[in-house]
Each structure stands twice: as structure tokens, then as C-alpha cells.
Enzyme design. Structure first.
Site, PDB file in Angstrom:
ATOM      1  N   PHE A  24       0.654  -0.979   0.024  1.00 18.71           N
ATOM      2  CA  PHE A  24       0.796   0.072  -0.259  1.00 18.71           C
ATOM      3  C   PHE A  24       0.658   1.592   0.140  1.00 18.71           C
ATOM      4  O   PHE A  24       1.930   1.058   0.301  1.00 18.71           O
ATOM      5  CB  PHE A  24      -0.907  -0.211   0.900  1.00 18.71           C
ATOM      6  CG  PHE A  24      -2.295  -0.649   0.620  1.00 18.71           C
ATOM      7  CD1 PHE A  24      -2.147  -2.330   0.252  1.00 18.71           C
ATOM      8  CD2 PHE A  24      -3.175   0.061   0.635  1.00 18.71           C
ATOM      9  CE1 PHE A  24      -3.140  -2.621   0.114  1.00 18.71           C
ATOM     10  CE2 PHE A  24      -5.021  -0.835   0.226  1.00 18.71           C
ATOM     11  CZ  PHE A  24      -4.447  -2.290   0.274  1.00 18.71           C
ATOM     12  N   CYS A  58      -6.334  15.124  -0.608  1.00 17.91           N
ATOM     13  CA  CYS A  58      -7.242  14.944  -0.359  1.00 17.91           C
ATOM     14  C   CYS A  58      -7.856  16.174  -0.823  1.00 17.91           C
ATOM     15  O   CYS A  58      -7.875  17.294  -0.467  1.00 17.91           O
ATOM     16  CB  CYS A  58      -7.762  13.860   0.267  1.00 17.91           C
ATOM     17  SG  CYS A  58      -9.776  13.839  -0.482  1.00 17.91           S
ATOM     18  N   CYS A  81     -16.374  15.096   2.058  1.00 17.81           N
ATOM     19  CA  CYS A  81     -16.058  13.950   2.619  1.00 17.81           C
ATOM     20  C   CYS A  81     -16.134  13.497   4.425  1.00 17.81           C
ATOM     21  O   CYS A  81     -14.791  13.638   4.716  1.00 17.81           O
ATOM     22  CB  CYS A  81     -15.176  13.239   1.835  1.00 17.81           C
ATOM     23  SG  CYS A  81     -15.296  11.323   2.522  1.00 17.81           S
ATOM     24  N   CYS A 129     -14.441   9.794   6.710  1.00 14.07           N
ATOM     25  CA  CYS A 129     -12.862   8.984   6.561  1.00 14.07           C
ATOM     26  C   CYS A 129     -12.025   8.436   7.954  1.00 14.07           C
ATOM     27  O   CYS A 129     -12.448   9.230   8.656  1.00 14.07           O
ATOM     28  CB  CYS A 129     -11.899  10.571   5.733  1.00 14.07           C
ATOM     29  SG  CYS A 129     -10.881   9.561   4.966  1.00 14.07           S
ATOM     30  N   ASP A 130     -11.888   7.325   7.083  1.00  7.54           N
ATOM     31  CA  ASP A 130     -11.474   6.110   8.009  1.00  7.54           C
ATOM     32  C   ASP A 130     -10.000   6.942   8.003  1.00  7.54           C
ATOM     33  O   ASP A 130      -8.910   5.970   8.724  1.00  7.54           O
ATOM     34  CB  ASP A 130     -11.939   4.885   8.503  1.00  7.54           C
ATOM     35  CG  ASP A 130     -10.965   4.412   7.059  1.00  7.54           C
ATOM     36  OD1 ASP A 130     -10.622   5.012   6.389  1.00  7.54           O
ATOM     37  OD2 ASP A 130     -11.623   2.912   6.638  1.00  7.54           O
ATOM     38  N   THR A 131      -9.328   7.384   8.185  1.00 11.90           N
ATOM     39  CA  THR A 131      -7.668   7.560   7.515  1.00 11.90           C
ATOM     40  C   THR A 131      -6.781   8.555   7.797  1.00 11.90           C
ATOM     41  O   THR A 131      -7.542   9.425   7.253  1.00 11.90           O
ATOM     42  CB  THR A 131      -7.665   7.123   5.768  1.00 11.90           C
ATOM     43  OG1 THR A 131      -8.175   5.690   5.955  1.00 11.90           O
ATOM     44  CG2 THR A 131      -5.987   7.141   5.510  1.00 11.90           C
ATOM     45  N   GLU A 170      -6.904   3.068  -5.424  1.00 10.67           N
ATOM     46  CA  GLU A 170      -8.071   3.715  -5.053  1.00 10.67           C
ATOM     47  C   GLU A 170      -8.883   5.035  -4.366  1.00 10.67           C
ATOM     48  O   GLU A 170      -7.608   5.608  -4.429  1.00 10.67           O
ATOM     49  CB  GLU A 170      -8.733   2.958  -3.478  1.00 10.67           C
ATOM     50  CG  GLU A 170      -7.675   1.651  -2.927  1.00 10.67           C
ATOM     51  CD  GLU A 170      -8.387   0.681  -3.000  1.00 10.67           C
ATOM     52  OE1 GLU A 170      -9.942   1.243  -2.198  1.00 10.67           O
ATOM     53  OE2 GLU A 170      -8.927  -1.061  -2.759  1.00 10.67           O
ATOM     54  N   HIS A 181      -9.306  -6.462   6.833  1.00  7.59           N
ATOM     55  CA  HIS A 181      -7.439  -6.013   7.688  1.00  7.59           C
ATOM     56  C   HIS A 181      -8.206  -4.981   9.064  1.00  7.59           C
ATOM     57  O   HIS A 181      -7.415  -5.480  10.080  1.00  7.59           O
ATOM     58  CB  HIS A 181      -7.136  -4.578   6.840  1.00  7.59           C
ATOM     59  CG  HIS A 181      -8.324  -3.538   6.422  1.00  7.59           C
ATOM     60  ND1 HIS A 181      -9.005  -3.539   5.943  1.00  7.59           N
ATOM     61  CD2 HIS A 181      -7.920  -2.145   6.812  1.00  7.59           C
ATOM     62  CE1 HIS A 181      -9.629  -2.527   5.754  1.00  7.59           C
ATOM     63  NE2 HIS A 181      -8.972  -1.718   6.304  1.00  7.59           N
TER      64      HIS A 181
END
Ligand SMILES: C[S@@+](CC[C@H](N)C(=O)[O-])C[C@H]1O[C@@H](n2cnc3c(N)ncnc32)[C@H](O)[C@@H]1O
Ligand SMILES: Nc1nc2[nH]cc(C(=O)O)c2c(=O)[nH]1
Ligand code: SF4
Ligand SMILES: [Mg+2]
Length: 209
Positions: A24, A30, A45, A48-50, A115, A203
Site C-alpha cells: 500500500f 485529498c 467527505c 473518512c477512516d484514514t 483506490e 484488515h
């Protein structure tokens, strides 16, 4: 120079390639959120989990195409079988990923997946494109290998995407405070509308990155 948050070897946890070993490569930045918590409420958005802000993660930094491709390849184990695979993600990777970098990955023998939130035209040469549309953001990629829609999203109902030219249709429960409820809703939706398949974030179940 490409700005990279982190690079690590793991299993693709989501979508059509779930379970496939992959490196990855997470790009910084973003177009739908600054990445700062204090801005989340006003982002396009918001779920977001990141963490994609900065270059301070594992192997993060600023790299040329050759440096980045070499670094990504160096994360792949020595193995004469299996095609080395890089998943470009972020943040929004298509803000930075371009043909010279894809060519550098290919020279290293890497298959290149991405992605993307689908708001930016992709460069030529990608081997796999996964589009994850976001409510309130204009979708410009209307044909790709897979659509992986986070569910539920008012304003981005699955029905809106059925006529588009995707090879695979996935719904992924929205993680967060309502994760359990969203998983049930997604399961029910897929059972009623079998065009869609369930994508779990495996994951997270495995506790791997
Ligand atoms: C962090 S995004 C990065 C790539 C790109 N910006 C995008 O949105 O597709 C990677 C994947 O995680 C999904 N994702 C982000 N937050 C999520 C959440 N809270 N629950 C489920 N999936 C999520 C995105 O929809 C996307 O498919
Ligand atoms: N294992 C694993 N699989 C993933 N698939 C898409 C991810 C992403 O954040 O783009 C992701 C991720 O963060 N980890
Ligand atoms: S578009 Fe992707 S990276 Fe950007 S905030 Fe949304 S989920 Fe996160
Ligand atoms: Mg992730």
C-alpha cells in the site's frame, strides 16, 4: 516529487482483490477533506477512516518516481511466484499519480491498482481502478474495474450507479459510531439487490493495517 504518507506491505482488505498481498502506497492530501479533524464537519467527505496528512508515516517522505517505485518494490518479499502488486491510495492518489510514476512501477514489475473517489480523470496505464463515489462530489470516472460504495450515504444511493460501466459492484458498510447498524443495513441491501456484493474491511477484522 510525490508526497507519501506511508508505504507498507499487507493484504488488500476490501473489494474484489480482498485477501491479495499488496504494497500500500498512501499519498498525502485529498480534494474532499483537508485531513485535519477541526475541518471534518465542513468537509465534502466526512466519514473518512484514514490519516493521510503529512509525510510522517512508515517510509513516508518526498520521492521521485524512480525512488518511489524502488522503495515500493523493496517492500515485496522475494518470491518467484505471484505478481507484485501496489495499491495506490490516500488521501486521493489521483491528485499526484501520473503516467511517469505508473511507468516507473511497471519497470519494477509491479501491477498497479488505485483506490479513488472518482472525481479526477485517471492517467493511462492503470491495471486496476476501484472507484468509491462520495455524496456531494461529482463523479467523473463512470467506467472502471470496480465500484465500492460506502453505505449508507444519503445522496449517493446505490441505484444511482447501476447504469454505469463497472465490472464489479460492492457495498461497504460505513465504519464509525454506527458501524454495526450499517453492516446490518448493507447485508440486507445486498440480499434484496443481488447485483451488489458485500465488501467487509477485513484488515480491521484481522487487526492489520
Ligand atoms: C481512505 S479512502 C482513499 C482513497 C480515495 N480517497 C477514496 O475515497 O476512494 C480508501 C477507501 O476507504 C473507504 N472508506 C473511507 N472511510 C470509510 C469508512 N468510514 N467506512 C468504510 N469505508 C471507508 C473509501 O470509500 C475508499 O473506498
Ligand atoms: N489492508 C488494507 N486494505 C485496504 N484497502 C483499501 C484501503 C485504503 O485505505 O485505501 C486499505 C487499507 O487501509 N488497508
Ligand atoms: S475522499 Fe477518500 S481520502 Fe478523501 S476524505 Fe473521503 S475517504 Fe478519505
Ligand atoms: Mg483504509
Amino acid at each position: 516529487m510525490y508526497k507519501i504518507k506511508e508505504i507498507y506491505y499487507t493484504l488488500q482488505g476490501e473489494g474484489a482483490h480482498t485477501g491479495r498481498p499488496a504494497v500500500f502506497c498512501r499519498f498525502t492530501g485529498c480534494n474532499l477533506w483537508s485531513g485535519r479533524e477541526e475541518d471534518r464537519h465542513k468537509a465534502i467527505c466526512q466519514f473518512c477512516d484514514t490519516d493521510f496528512w503529512g509525510t510522517d508515516g512508515v517510509l513516508g517522505g518526498r520521492y521521485t518516481a524512480e525512488e518511489l517505485a524502488g522503495l515500493v518494490k523493496s517492500c515485496w518479499p522475494d518470491d518467484e511466484f505471484g505478481q507484485p502488486y501496489v495499491v495506490c491510495t490516500g488521501g486521493e492518489p489521483l491528485l499526484q499519480l501520473d503516467e511517469p510514476l505508473i511507468e516507473a512501477f511497471h519497470r519494477q514489475g509491479l501491477e498497479v491498482g488505485v483506490e479513488t473517489n472518482g472525481t479526477i480523470e485517471p492517467p493511462a496505464g492503470l491495471d486496476w481502478i476501484c472507484v468509491s463515489p462520495k455524496a456531494g462530489a461529482e463523479l467523473v470516472i463512470k467506467a472502471a474495474n470496480e465500484i465500492k460504495l460506502v453505505f449508507p450515504q444519503p445522496g449517493a444511493e446505490p441505484e444511482r450507479y447501476l447504469d454505469l460501466d463497472f465490472e464489479n459492484f460492492f457495498l461497504q458498510p460505513m465504519d464509525g459510531p454506527a458501524a454495526e447498524k450499517n453492516t446490518k443495513l448493507t447485508l440486507e441491501y445486498c440480499l434484496k439487490n443481488p447485483r451488489w456484493r458485500l465488501s467487509l474491511q477485513t484488515h480491521k477484522l484481522l487487526n492489520i493495517p
